[in-house]
Design a protein around this motif. Sequence first.
Motif, PDB file in Angstrom:
ATOM      1  N   ASN A 122      42.557  33.154  35.485  1.00 49.56           N
ATOM      2  CA  ASN A 122      43.465  34.305  35.553  1.00 49.56           C
ATOM      3  C   ASN A 122      43.242  35.138  36.810  1.00 49.56           C
ATOM      4  O   ASN A 122      44.198  35.637  37.410  1.00 49.56           O
ATOM      5  N   SER A 151      46.068  35.397  39.508  1.00 50.49           N
ATOM      6  CA  SER A 151      46.579  36.738  39.814  1.00 50.49           C
ATOM      7  C   SER A 151      46.690  36.951  41.320  1.00 50.49           C
ATOM      8  O   SER A 151      47.667  37.533  41.809  1.00 50.49           O
ATOM      9  N   SER A 184      49.671  34.819  42.482  1.00 48.59           N
ATOM     10  CA  SER A 184      50.923  35.398  41.993  1.00 48.59           C
ATOM     11  C   SER A 184      51.276  36.681  42.738  1.00 48.59           C
ATOM     12  O   SER A 184      52.442  36.915  43.091  1.00 48.59           O
ATOM     13  N   THR A 185      50.256  37.493  42.984  1.00 47.42           N
ATOM     14  CA  THR A 185      50.486  38.750  43.713  1.00 47.42           C
ATOM     15  C   THR A 185      51.001  38.475  45.118  1.00 47.42           C
ATOM     16  O   THR A 185      51.929  39.134  45.600  1.00 47.42           O
TER      17      THR A 185
END
Length: 559
Positions: free
Chosen positions: A122, A126, A129-130
């Motif tokens: 995760n 993250s 994805s950011t």
Amino acid sequence: MAAHKPVEWVQAVVNRFDEQLPIKASQQNTHTKVSTEHNKECLINISKYKFSLVISGLTNILKNVNNMVKNIWRNYETMLVKQLLPEICHFIHTYREGNQHAAELRNSASGVLFSLSCNNFNAVFSRISTRLQELTVCSEDNADVHDIELLQYISVDCSKLKRLLQETVFKFKALKKVAQLAVINSLEKAFWNWVENYPDEFTKLYQTPQTDMADCAEKLFDLVDGFAESTKRKAAVWPLQIILLVLCPEIIQDIAKDVVEETKMNKKLFLDNLRKALAGHGGSRQLTESAAIACVKLCKASTYINWEDNSVIFLLVQSMVVDLKNLLFNPSKPFSRSNQNADVDLMIDCLVSCFRINPHNNQHFKICLAQSSPSTFHYVLVNSLHRIITNSALDWWPRIDAVYCHSVELRSMFSETLHKAIQGCGAHPAIRMTPSLTFKEKMTSLKFKEKPTDLETKSYKFLLLSLVKLIHADPKLLLCNPRKQGPETQGSTAELITGLVQLVPQSSMPDIAQEAMEALLVLHQLDSIDLWNPDAPIETFWEISWFGFFEHSKDRCFK
């Protein structure tokens, strides 16, 4: 209360004890310590009459405490991973700056990232994805896409791959071209991380198709298909498109039919264009090269599928594999792009995949063994055989014994390569106890040279190291002597072992010398000694061992 509502009373005492635990209460003073001790005594006394209630209450407290500790450590660990990620990313991307240790740093850092992502996916996801979100609103044409490239280094299982696909589908259209290309390249590598680390999950995909995975893959296929407007873009996306199609078993079956739905026509057209380009009718060298890459990916992926689960994908492979092998293994016109290492990797993948698909059709092995074939073909063959031996993860992958019939040619290759490598280093020429088949390159550049050039010597060293590793991995592959008499078998074994013995003192080739020692140890194991000469293994062992020791000692004396 204790008499009329014992359950509530016990629970009240347990709750008060829970609230006074150090993990929940602030620093204790004398009063709270006394109160805590008093609660303990109460619980002990109550347990004499309501044991199950007290134990149940304390068990719940322990569960809650454990969860609190886990959450604290998980949050702490996530925070540390997020702090570590930028540093790891820096090392992964230093290769762009020309650092002399860049490749080593990159490999080590990518290994660390892979391990981190196993338990902290995760946190890594993250970051990716950011950055994807930032790039959807970025107006720069040359934006930094390093964080997107992390996709190719992380550990993904089936569920995580779906998350990556979903995230990409959601944001792909809004990305600039440079970011789209980075996603296309990195996702394909993420797929292989999944397949190679979780092969059973991929195999199950063809036993029990997953609609959500197929839906994501189809949507992304359509998106990149729309992106591929030009020849250059098509060449960039074809390798990913074939992977996305592989993730849709039912679509592969549908487009194999005579009548295809309108929504599936672009997939069928894609395969038709792939075949044309592979056969050289695509009108572009760039598309032909991309088609070769895509087809090798298809062949490789198909080896992770049991043919009983989906025969259609194997029919698809068979419709392309002949043209693929003609393109990659044409001695008169070797496949060549700007990156030779990538060409070699592609050819190895192809050779290994073709063997796993049909181990008895080894015509391409014969091409690579031919005296007139380019030296690259020899290197590709030897490394392919090594991979077949050392990587046999799936039950239906054939074993190396199907290639034992080529032992004579491989021994000849070893003898000739040994001779050339030692000659190039200026050492004593290799001793040959028995005449062996010549394995000379027929290239014009070597015809009139007695001593190889530095570049040729380097090439021979690479091949020699691979051959010695091959002997180490499976000595039987070079010891096998089908239909040979005892003396001939003993002679070929003696030449092989003597060659390895000669490599041990070669200070100019330390990596080869070390590997030669390892190979000799394996050759001296009992099951290998029996193959030195099955007609007289003990006598052969003593004769060859004595001769090898004598020649090694003599060589050291000369030095």
